[in-house]
Design an enzyme around this catalytic site. Structure first.
Site, short mmCIF file in Angstrom:
data_model
loop_
_atom_site.label_atom_id
_atom_site.label_comp_id
_atom_site.label_asym_id
_atom_site.label_seq_id
_atom_site.Cartn_x
_atom_site.Cartn_y
_atom_site.Cartn_z
N MET A 235 -11.22 18.28 13.04
CA MET A 235 -12.67 18.21 12.87
C MET A 235 -12.99 17.90 11.41
O MET A 235 -12.34 18.43 10.50
CB MET A 235 -13.29 19.54 13.26
CG MET A 235 -14.81 19.56 13.21
SD MET A 235 -15.44 21.25 13.43
CE MET A 235 -14.71 21.67 15.01
N LYS A 236 -13.98 17.04 11.18
CA LYS A 236 -14.46 16.80 9.82
C LYS A 236 -15.51 17.85 9.50
O LYS A 236 -16.53 17.94 10.16
CB LYS A 236 -15.03 15.39 9.67
CG LYS A 236 -15.28 15.03 8.21
CD LYS A 236 -15.71 13.59 8.04
CE LYS A 236 -15.71 13.20 6.57
NZ LYS A 236 -16.46 14.13 5.71
N LEU A 237 -15.25 18.61 8.47
CA LEU A 237 -16.11 19.74 8.13
C LEU A 237 -17.21 19.34 7.16
O LEU A 237 -17.01 18.50 6.28
CB LEU A 237 -15.28 20.87 7.54
CG LEU A 237 -14.14 21.38 8.43
CD1 LEU A 237 -13.30 22.39 7.69
CD2 LEU A 237 -14.71 21.99 9.71
#
Length: 268
Positions: free
Chosen positions: A24-26
């Site tokens: 996931m890109k945070l």
């Protein structure tokens, strides 16, 4: 001990590849966390030290010398979702009393996705998947430090789940990539772009930036500033038309009647 971070190339579409892992890109800010001689230091990706702004990260769950790559995030206490505005507020806070208060009210979490140095050993030349194994052995999740989860192979389905959850995007990393201080196509970001229609209700005087608003309860609600993606011809046309729409101005901005509309894409 600062190490220049490895950066992401942009890719438009998600993909499946058994040689990649997907994370996931945070929605926070990139950080390099160092513990050398029991002294913790938090760096931004541009080598600025911000350790004093996040005192909760001083209580580390390890004692050995280590350098970690990750993302500093905050969670909304009500929704439990990642709160970009919250972490930016923490990042910009420099007053010691306010730092202490906000560390309690909205604590930060360092989400680790790579280990670069450990117990005097340089790890950057190891394949990513081997570094992940070491990271899993070294870091035990707690309230302030946690490891990012990843999946293998099915990036397309994973990205669809990210879109449904209205999250920022996905990162794809080549399993055997070594860690290099460059922007590499072995590490890719796929952004979950979203689109909306806005009214242009003004512009900045000191730099290019259009004030974007949406209509809410029959009033204009400011939602952001458009600074990128506009061609020179579009800018020229805008400023010609906007002259007749000026309502008032202050030292920083000129305000317009909401007669010009635009479709914008955004990521958070």
């Amino acid at each position: 001990m600062f190490i220049n971070p490895m950066l992401l190339q942009t890719r438009k579409k998600a993909f499946n590849d058994s040689d990649f892992i997907y994370e996931m890109k945070l929605d926070g800010f990139r950080g390099i966390f160092s513990l050398i001689n029991e002294t913790p230091t938090l760096y931004t990706r541009h080598n600025n030290i911000v350790t004093d702004r996040f005192p909760e990260l001083w209580n580390v769950p390890f004692k050995e010398d280590i350098v970690l790559d990750g993302e500093v995030v905050c969670f909304n206490p009500l929704t439990k979702q990642i709160d970009f505005e919250g972490v930016m507020e923490r990042f910009l806070t420099k007053n010691k009393q306010k730092i202490t208060q906000r560390a309690i009210a909205q604590p930060a979490n360092f989400v680790v996705f790579d280990i670069l140095f450990y117990k005097g050993e340089e790890l950057r030349k190891l394949p990513l998947i081997e570094r992940k194994v070491i990271l899993d052995e070294v870091i035990k999740d707690n309230q302030t430090f946690s490891k990012i989860r990843f999946i293998e192979g099915d990036g397309v389905s994973y990205f669809e789940a990210i879109k449904k959850a209205n999250l920022e995007g996905m990162v794809a990393k080549y399993k055997n990539s070594v860690y290099q201080p460059i922007r590499s196509n072995q590490w890719l970001k796929i952004i979950n772009w979203q689109y909306t229609d806005v009214f242009i209700t003004g512009y900045k005087k000191d730099q290019t930036g259009w004030l974007a608003s949406i209509e809410e309860d029959h009033r204009m609600k400011p939602v952001g500033v458009i600074e990128y993606g506009v061609s020179p011809d579009e800018r020229k046309a805008f400023y010609q038309v906007s002259k007749s729409l000026i309502t008032h101005e202050d030292q920083q901005r000129v305000y317009l009647d909401p007669a010009i509309r635009a479709k914008v894409k955004f990521r958070n």
